[in-house]
Design a protein around this motif. Structure first.
Motif, PDB file in Angstrom:
ATOM      1  N   HIS A  23       0.819  -1.215   0.000  1.00 27.97           N
ATOM      2  CA  HIS A  23       0.000   0.000   0.000  1.00 27.97           C
ATOM      3  C   HIS A  23       0.849   1.259   0.000  1.00 27.97           C
ATOM      4  CE1 HIS A  23      -3.435  -2.568   0.385  1.00 27.97           C
ATOM      5  NE2 HIS A  23      -2.901  -3.118   1.459  1.00 27.97           N
ATOM      6  N   GLY A  24       1.852   1.261  -0.868  1.00 28.83           N
ATOM      7  CA  GLY A  24       2.687   2.427  -1.035  1.00 28.83           C
ATOM      8  C   GLY A  24       3.864   2.536  -0.085  1.00 28.83           C
ATOM      9  N   VAL A  25       3.930   1.645   0.891  1.00 27.64           N
ATOM     10  CA  VAL A  25       5.023   1.680   1.863  1.00 27.64           C
ATOM     11  C   VAL A  25       5.994   0.547   1.533  1.00 27.64           C
ATOM     12  CG1 VAL A  25       5.638   1.499   4.300  1.00 27.64           C
ATOM     13  CG2 VAL A  25       3.512   2.631   3.642  1.00 27.64           C
ATOM     14  N   VAL A  26       7.246   0.904   1.337  1.00 25.26           N
ATOM     15  CA  VAL A  26       8.261  -0.100   1.024  1.00 25.26           C
ATOM     16  C   VAL A  26       8.751  -0.715   2.331  1.00 25.26           C
ATOM     17  CG1 VAL A  26      10.521  -0.521  -0.004  1.00 25.26           C
ATOM     18  CG2 VAL A  26       8.949   1.083  -1.082  1.00 25.26           C
ATOM     19  N   THR A  27       8.779  -2.036   2.350  1.00 20.97           N
ATOM     20  CA  THR A  27       9.291  -2.756   3.510  1.00 20.97           C
ATOM     21  C   THR A  27      10.153  -3.909   3.018  1.00 20.97           C
ATOM     22  OG1 THR A  27       8.689  -3.786   5.619  1.00 20.97           O
ATOM     23  CG2 THR A  27       7.303  -4.317   3.724  1.00 20.97           C
ATOM     24  N   SER A  28      11.022  -4.391   3.854  1.00 18.92           N
ATOM     25  CA  SER A  28      11.888  -5.518   3.511  1.00 18.92           C
ATOM     26  C   SER A  28      11.473  -6.731   4.320  1.00 18.92           C
ATOM     27  CB  SER A  28      13.349  -5.192   3.814  1.00 18.92           C
ATOM     28  OG  SER A  28      13.784  -4.147   2.991  1.00 18.92           O
ATOM     29  N   ILE A  29      11.472  -7.863   3.649  1.00 17.27           N
ATOM     30  CA  ILE A  29      11.142  -9.135   4.308  1.00 17.27           C
ATOM     31  C   ILE A  29      12.297 -10.090   4.052  1.00 17.27           C
ATOM     32  CG2 ILE A  29       9.538 -11.076   4.418  1.00 17.27           C
ATOM     33  CD1 ILE A  29       7.378  -9.150   3.340  1.00 17.27           C
TER      34      ILE A  29
END
Length: 122
Positions: A23-29
């Motif tokens: 939803h527009g937020v970059v995150t790392s997994i």
């Protein structure tokens, strides 16, 4: 007994980090390669990319639980649960059968203790 487990390809337990946009937020997994492979299979069954699957899982988890907690651990459990349900013949091994076409209540009916649905899924 241990040979069954220690003979795994070391690449399968190497970790890989993927950046995803939720939803527009970059995150790392960060997950081990074997978990990414299983999630790719799950996504492919429903014609999704891994990122689309992750976003859908995230959204449904937020809707059902009101929050996410440790999302990487949730994805590991998702992959393990998928493999266990296939092994128990609750999810067809035929990868042409989409997960979305299955009756979740039927898949989750009468599972061993600890594998059953949470009270939210009842």
């Amino acid at each position: 007994m241990c040979e069954i487990f220690i003979s795994a390809d070391p690449a399968s337990y190497d970790s890989r980090t993927r950046s995803v946009r939720l939803h527009g937020v970059v995150t790392s997994i960060r997950l081990e390669n074997l978990f990414w492979t299983v999630l790719e299979e799950v996504a492919e069954r429903d014609g999704l990319t891994v990122v689309q699957l992750i976003e859908r899982l995230y959204d449904e988890l937020v809707e059902a639980r009101g929050g996410v907690g440790n999302f990487a651990s949730f994805l590991r459990v998702t992959a393990l649960r998928y493999e266990a349900l296939v092994a128990a013949q609750r999810i067809p091994a035929d990868r042409q059968v989409p997960i979305r076409s299955l009756d979740a209540r039927q898949v989750l009916r009468e599972l061993p203790p600890g594998w059953g649905p949470s009270p939210l899924a009842s």
